[in-house]
Design a protein around this motif. Structure first.
Motif, mmCIF file in Angstrom:
data_model
loop_
_atom_site.group_PDB
_atom_site.id
_atom_site.type_symbol
_atom_site.label_atom_id
_atom_site.label_comp_id
_atom_site.label_asym_id
_atom_site.label_seq_id
_atom_site.Cartn_x
_atom_site.Cartn_y
_atom_site.Cartn_z
ATOM 1 N N SER A 131 51.140 53.939 45.184
ATOM 2 C CA SER A 131 50.472 52.650 45.015
ATOM 3 C C SER A 131 49.217 52.560 45.876
ATOM 4 O O SER A 131 49.083 53.265 46.884
ATOM 5 N N MET A 132 48.315 51.666 45.447
ATOM 6 C CA MET A 132 47.100 51.347 46.192
ATOM 7 C C MET A 132 47.013 49.828 46.327
ATOM 8 O O MET A 132 46.579 49.151 45.401
ATOM 9 N N PRO A 133 47.427 49.282 47.486
ATOM 10 C CA PRO A 133 47.336 47.832 47.683
ATOM 11 C C PRO A 133 46.024 47.432 48.378
ATOM 12 O O PRO A 133 45.467 48.193 49.177
ATOM 13 N N TYR A 134 45.548 46.230 48.054
ATOM 14 C CA TYR A 134 44.399 45.621 48.734
ATOM 15 C C TYR A 134 44.814 44.213 49.133
ATOM 16 O O TYR A 134 45.319 43.449 48.310
ATOM 17 N N ARG A 135 44.605 43.861 50.417
ATOM 18 C CA ARG A 135 44.993 42.544 50.923
ATOM 19 C C ARG A 135 43.789 41.836 51.546
ATOM 20 O O ARG A 135 43.025 42.426 52.296
ATOM 21 N N TYR A 136 43.654 40.547 51.232
ATOM 22 C CA TYR A 136 42.636 39.678 51.810
ATOM 23 C C TYR A 136 43.393 38.588 52.563
ATOM 24 O O TYR A 136 44.108 37.790 51.952
ATOM 25 N N ALA A 137 43.270 38.574 53.905
ATOM 26 C CA ALA A 137 44.057 37.649 54.729
ATOM 27 C C ALA A 137 43.157 36.724 55.533
ATOM 28 O O ALA A 137 42.147 37.157 56.089
#
Length: 160
Positions: A79-85
């Motif tokens: 998987s390739m996750p991207y998070r904006y927090a």
């Protein structure tokens, strides 16, 4: 005999939980997710999370995470996750990762191991690089109830 086995697993889980202690602060991690299956063993996951701390009285963080994953072979997924927090002090972090997970099921007990490399970006700071390893043990009580215990280890790739 089946009831004895079920009770034994529950007792082991309860005993394990007796020896796990966290900080004196209670936190709440809530999230809502959506998963869409695509052709050719691909999936898209979208998650919105909200976290509170200081005995659940203060806002800590909200994040939106999107992930694209591919089932390489049975029980193994990359998987390739991207998070904006967004954090409580108006701090913003962006996180990009690459990882893999493997699932194994033994009767009503499931095991999942996940490893992930991630790079976190924050305004005017050097990117923080981590390797995260997580093991989850899931017990299926009923069709829709799956209590679990998990532990995670972090390893920073930046040395001072």
């Amino acid at each position: 005999m089946k009831r004895f086995t079920t009770n034994r697993y529950c007792c082991i889980a309860i005993l394990f939980l007796q020896f796990t202690y966290g900080d004196e602060d209670s936190e709440s991690w809530n999230s809502l997710g959506l998963e869409i299956k695509l052709p050719y063993s691909f999936r898209i996951q979208i998650e919105q999370g909200l976290r509170f701390h200081d005995q659940l009285s203060k806002y800590k963080q909200t994040f939106t995470e999107g992930s694209l994953s591919y089932n390489v072979f049975e029980n193994f997924r990359i998987s390739m996750p991207y998070r904006y927090a967004i954090f409580n002090k108006k701090k913003i972090k962006k996180r990009l990762g690459f990882g893999g997970s493997y699932k194994y099921k033994l009767h009503n007990v499931g095991f999942k191991y996940r490893t992930k490399y991630q790079k976190t970006y924050e305004h005017q700071n050097l990117p923080e690089e981590l390797i995260r390893n997580k093991l989850s043990i899931v017990y299926k009580v009923k069709k829709k109830i799956h209590p679990y215990v998990s532990g995670e280890l972090f390893h920073s790739l930046i040395t001072s």
